[in-house]
Design a protein around this motif. Structure first.
Motif, PDB file in Angstrom:
ATOM      1  N   ARG A 111     -12.789  -2.661  -7.973  1.00  0.00           N
ATOM      2  CA  ARG A 111     -12.008  -3.878  -8.234  1.00  0.00           C
ATOM      3  C   ARG A 111     -12.882  -5.121  -8.150  1.00  0.00           C
ATOM      4  O   ARG A 111     -12.780  -6.027  -8.985  1.00  0.00           O
ATOM      5  CB  ARG A 111     -10.853  -3.985  -7.243  1.00  0.00           C
ATOM      6  N   LEU A 112     -13.748  -5.160  -7.163  1.00  0.00           N
ATOM      7  CA  LEU A 112     -14.617  -6.322  -7.005  1.00  0.00           C
ATOM      8  C   LEU A 112     -15.607  -6.433  -8.158  1.00  0.00           C
ATOM      9  O   LEU A 112     -15.908  -7.540  -8.621  1.00  0.00           O
ATOM     10  CB  LEU A 112     -15.357  -6.250  -5.666  1.00  0.00           C
ATOM     11  N   ALA A 113     -16.100  -5.302  -8.623  1.00  0.00           N
ATOM     12  CA  ALA A 113     -17.027  -5.329  -9.759  1.00  0.00           C
ATOM     13  C   ALA A 113     -16.361  -5.929 -10.991  1.00  0.00           C
ATOM     14  O   ALA A 113     -16.983  -6.707 -11.734  1.00  0.00           O
ATOM     15  CB  ALA A 113     -17.535  -3.918 -10.053  1.00  0.00           C
ATOM     16  N   GLN A 114     -15.099  -5.582 -11.201  1.00  0.00           N
ATOM     17  CA  GLN A 114     -14.364  -6.155 -12.330  1.00  0.00           C
ATOM     18  C   GLN A 114     -14.089  -7.631 -12.112  1.00  0.00           C
ATOM     19  O   GLN A 114     -14.284  -8.448 -13.018  1.00  0.00           O
ATOM     20  CB  GLN A 114     -13.055  -5.398 -12.536  1.00  0.00           C
ATOM     21  N   GLU A 115     -13.646  -7.973 -10.925  1.00  0.00           N
ATOM     22  CA  GLU A 115     -13.285  -9.358 -10.647  1.00  0.00           C
ATOM     23  C   GLU A 115     -14.482 -10.297 -10.743  1.00  0.00           C
ATOM     24  O   GLU A 115     -14.367 -11.413 -11.269  1.00  0.00           O
ATOM     25  CB  GLU A 115     -12.664  -9.449  -9.248  1.00  0.00           C
ATOM     26  N   TYR A 116     -15.627  -9.848 -10.231  1.00  0.00           N
ATOM     27  CA  TYR A 116     -16.817 -10.699 -10.214  1.00  0.00           C
ATOM     28  C   TYR A 116     -17.713 -10.469 -11.437  1.00  0.00           C
ATOM     29  O   TYR A 116     -18.790 -11.063 -11.523  1.00  0.00           O
ATOM     30  CB  TYR A 116     -17.608 -10.464  -8.927  1.00  0.00           C
ATOM     31  N   ASN A 117     -17.267  -9.616 -12.356  1.00  0.00           N
ATOM     32  CA  ASN A 117     -17.979  -9.373 -13.611  1.00  0.00           C
ATOM     33  C   ASN A 117     -19.420  -8.936 -13.353  1.00  0.00           C
ATOM     34  O   ASN A 117     -20.366  -9.452 -13.945  1.00  0.00           O
ATOM     35  CB  ASN A 117     -17.954 -10.616 -14.500  1.00  0.00           C
ATOM     36  N   THR A 118     -19.578  -7.972 -12.449  1.00  0.00           N
ATOM     37  CA  THR A 118     -20.901  -7.474 -12.124  1.00  0.00           C
ATOM     38  C   THR A 118     -21.247  -6.259 -12.987  1.00  0.00           C
ATOM     39  O   THR A 118     -20.374  -5.651 -13.612  1.00  0.00           O
ATOM     40  CB  THR A 118     -20.989  -7.050 -10.643  1.00  0.00           C
ATOM     41  N   ILE A 119     -22.501  -5.900 -12.981  1.00  0.00           N
ATOM     42  CA  ILE A 119     -22.903  -4.577 -13.460  1.00  0.00           C
ATOM     43  C   ILE A 119     -22.491  -3.577 -12.386  1.00  0.00           C
ATOM     44  O   ILE A 119     -22.604  -3.863 -11.190  1.00  0.00           O
ATOM     45  CB  ILE A 119     -24.422  -4.541 -13.712  1.00  0.00           C
ATOM     46  N   HIS A 120     -21.999  -2.417 -12.797  1.00  0.00           N
ATOM     47  CA  HIS A 120     -21.469  -1.445 -11.842  1.00  0.00           C
ATOM     48  C   HIS A 120     -22.102  -0.081 -12.084  1.00  0.00           C
ATOM     49  O   HIS A 120     -22.196   0.371 -13.232  1.00  0.00           O
ATOM     50  CB  HIS A 120     -19.943  -1.358 -11.985  1.00  0.00           C
ATOM     51  N   VAL A 121     -22.552   0.558 -10.997  1.00  0.00           N
ATOM     52  CA  VAL A 121     -23.166   1.880 -11.100  1.00  0.00           C
ATOM     53  C   VAL A 121     -22.311   2.859 -10.286  1.00  0.00           C
ATOM     54  O   VAL A 121     -22.344   2.843  -9.051  1.00  0.00           O
ATOM     55  CB  VAL A 121     -24.613   1.877 -10.566  1.00  0.00           C
ATOM     56  N   PRO A 122     -21.537   3.722 -10.927  1.00  0.00           N
ATOM     57  CA  PRO A 122     -20.583   4.603 -10.241  1.00  0.00           C
ATOM     58  C   PRO A 122     -21.262   5.851  -9.668  1.00  0.00           C
ATOM     59  O   PRO A 122     -21.050   6.979 -10.123  1.00  0.00           O
ATOM     60  CB  PRO A 122     -19.591   4.956 -11.346  1.00  0.00           C
ATOM     61  N   LEU A 123     -22.058   5.658  -8.630  1.00  0.00           N
ATOM     62  CA  LEU A 123     -22.911   6.731  -8.127  1.00  0.00           C
ATOM     63  C   LEU A 123     -22.134   7.909  -7.558  1.00  0.00           C
ATOM     64  O   LEU A 123     -22.592   9.052  -7.646  1.00  0.00           O
ATOM     65  CB  LEU A 123     -23.873   6.188  -7.073  1.00  0.00           C
ATOM     66  N   ASP A 124     -20.973   7.675  -6.972  1.00  0.00           N
ATOM     67  CA  ASP A 124     -20.215   8.793  -6.414  1.00  0.00           C
ATOM     68  C   ASP A 124     -19.805   9.762  -7.521  1.00  0.00           C
ATOM     69  O   ASP A 124     -19.922  10.984  -7.372  1.00  0.00           O
ATOM     70  CB  ASP A 124     -18.993   8.272  -5.657  1.00  0.00           C
ATOM     71  N   SER A 125     -19.354   9.222  -8.625  1.00  0.00           N
ATOM     72  CA  SER A 125     -19.001  10.076  -9.768  1.00  0.00           C
ATOM     73  C   SER A 125     -20.224  10.746 -10.360  1.00  0.00           C
ATOM     74  O   SER A 125     -20.174  11.914 -10.772  1.00  0.00           O
ATOM     75  CB  SER A 125     -18.297   9.241 -10.845  1.00  0.00           C
ATOM     76  N   ILE A 126     -21.321  10.029 -10.398  1.00  0.00           N
ATOM     77  CA  ILE A 126     -22.559  10.575 -10.951  1.00  0.00           C
ATOM     78  C   ILE A 126     -23.045  11.757 -10.116  1.00  0.00           C
ATOM     79  O   ILE A 126     -23.446  12.801 -10.656  1.00  0.00           O
ATOM     80  CB  ILE A 126     -23.622   9.467 -11.044  1.00  0.00           C
ATOM     81  N   PHE A 127     -22.988  11.642  -8.785  1.00  0.00           N
ATOM     82  CA  PHE A 127     -23.398  12.757  -7.944  1.00  0.00           C
ATOM     83  C   PHE A 127     -22.414  13.922  -8.033  1.00  0.00           C
ATOM     84  O   PHE A 127     -22.817  15.091  -7.971  1.00  0.00           O
ATOM     85  CB  PHE A 127     -23.576  12.306  -6.498  1.00  0.00           C
ATOM     86  N   ALA A 128     -21.134  13.614  -8.167  1.00  0.00           N
ATOM     87  CA  ALA A 128     -20.150  14.691  -8.324  1.00  0.00           C
ATOM     88  C   ALA A 128     -20.445  15.500  -9.586  1.00  0.00           C
ATOM     89  O   ALA A 128     -20.401  16.740  -9.572  1.00  0.00           O
ATOM     90  CB  ALA A 128     -18.742  14.117  -8.374  1.00  0.00           C
ATOM     91  N   GLU A 129     -20.774  14.811 -10.667  1.00  0.00           N
ATOM     92  CA  GLU A 129     -21.105  15.507 -11.915  1.00  0.00           C
ATOM     93  C   GLU A 129     -22.407  16.290 -11.761  1.00  0.00           C
ATOM     94  O   GLU A 129     -22.529  17.425 -12.254  1.00  0.00           O
ATOM     95  CB  GLU A 129     -21.226  14.494 -13.046  1.00  0.00           C
ATOM     96  N   ALA A 130     -23.385  15.705 -11.078  1.00  0.00           N
ATOM     97  CA  ALA A 130     -24.670  16.385 -10.892  1.00  0.00           C
ATOM     98  C   ALA A 130     -24.510  17.653 -10.059  1.00  0.00           C
ATOM     99  O   ALA A 130     -25.201  18.652 -10.294  1.00  0.00           O
ATOM    100  CB  ALA A 130     -25.666  15.439 -10.228  1.00  0.00           C
ATOM    101  N   SER A 131     -23.579  17.624  -9.090  1.00  0.00           N
ATOM    102  CA  SER A 131     -23.400  18.788  -8.218  1.00  0.00           C
ATOM    103  C   SER A 131     -22.761  19.967  -8.942  1.00  0.00           C
ATOM    104  O   SER A 131     -22.768  21.092  -8.436  1.00  0.00           O
ATOM    105  CB  SER A 131     -22.561  18.409  -6.991  1.00  0.00           C
ATOM    106  N   ALA A 132     -22.221  19.705 -10.123  1.00  0.00           N
ATOM    107  CA  ALA A 132     -21.714  20.805 -10.940  1.00  0.00           C
ATOM    108  C   ALA A 132     -22.853  21.524 -11.667  1.00  0.00           C
ATOM    109  O   ALA A 132     -22.686  22.661 -12.134  1.00  0.00           O
ATOM    110  CB  ALA A 132     -20.710  20.279 -11.960  1.00  0.00           C
ATOM    111  N   ARG A 133     -23.997  20.871 -11.740  1.00  0.00           N
ATOM    112  CA  ARG A 133     -25.153  21.458 -12.411  1.00  0.00           C
ATOM    113  C   ARG A 133     -26.090  22.155 -11.429  1.00  0.00           C
ATOM    114  O   ARG A 133     -26.766  23.109 -11.789  1.00  0.00           O
ATOM    115  CB  ARG A 133     -25.921  20.360 -13.159  1.00  0.00           C
ATOM    116  N   ARG A 134     -26.131  21.649 -10.200  1.00  0.00           N
ATOM    117  CA  ARG A 134     -26.945  22.268  -9.158  1.00  0.00           C
ATOM    118  C   ARG A 134     -26.309  21.923  -7.827  1.00  0.00           C
ATOM    119  O   ARG A 134     -25.729  20.857  -7.657  1.00  0.00           O
ATOM    120  CB  ARG A 134     -28.385  21.767  -9.230  1.00  0.00           C
TER     121      ARG A 134
END
Length: 210
Positions: free
Chosen positions: A156-179
């Motif tokens: 929510r804060l990333a949207q409100e403050y118009n920041t660049i956002h890196v969704p690392l939790d989702s990225i690691f979840a996807e990576a853990s499906a590969r290894r």
């Protein structure tokens, strides 16, 4: 997509032990051995002519309130034009190992105060990175509801403050499906070299490096 980081920018990496990554505190420009070092090195190798400078001021164990406490010396005095923040896992972790929780409203209030300072006192471009967790150690599954709440606040804060956002939790979840999870985060929190490289790769892609 061309890099969004302009020539002569000063990029400040801030956060906890994941950012700290063993940096030498007495060496002003030391990047540590983690994702900040990989991202800064790779960017600098790709675009040496842009003369972008990188600083790492991550401190192991920090929570959002600690970044506020370090504002004068580790933000304001440095005058970065870009600020990248990866913080929040210790706000969850301390609730389970020290009985010292950070309620969601407190987390949001503190994080918002930090972002307001960056906007008003630095006018810097902001990159917000999600804290992350893979369930490796017994009991870490209990952390997930608390951490999810904090990640939702950061979204929510990333949207409100118009920041660049890196969704690392989702990225690691996807990576853990590969290894398996331990390959990326041996203790569920701190990245292996491959995990650090994944963070750096994701960060660079977020700021426009293909």
């Amino acid at each position: 997509m061309p890099s969004r980081i302009p020539e002569d920018a000063l990029v400040l990496f801030q956060g906890d032990s994941v950012t700290d990554a063993g940096r030498a505190r007495d060496v002003w420009k030391d990047w540590g051995t983690g994702y900040a070092m990989i991202a800064a090195s790779w960017y600098s190798a790709l675009y040496p002519e842009r003369r972008v400078k990188f600083l790492n001021r991550g401190v192991g164990g920090d929570r959002v309130r600690d970044l506020l406490d370090r504002w004068d010396q580790d933000f304001l005095a440095l005058q970065p034009t870009w600020v990248s923040i990866l913080i929040g896992i210790n706000n969850t972790w301390r609730a389970f190992d020290s009985n010292d929780p950070t309620p969601a409203n407190v987390f949001e209030r503190q994080y918002r105060k930090l972002l307001d300072r960056i906007v008003t006192q630095l006018n810097a471009q902001i990159v917000l990175c999600d804290p992350f967790l893979l369930e490796v150690v017994d009991g870490q599954e209990l952390w997930r509801p608390d951490l999810n709440e904090k990640i939702e606040i950061i979204h929510r804060l990333a949207q409100e403050y118009n920041t660049i956002h890196v969704p690392l939790d989702s990225i690691f979840a996807e990576a853990s499906a590969r290894r398996k999870a331990k390959f990326w985060l041996p203790d569920g929190v701190h990245p292996s070299p491959s995990g650090a490289a994944l963070i750096a790769q994701s960060w660079l892609q977020a700021v426009g490096i293909p």
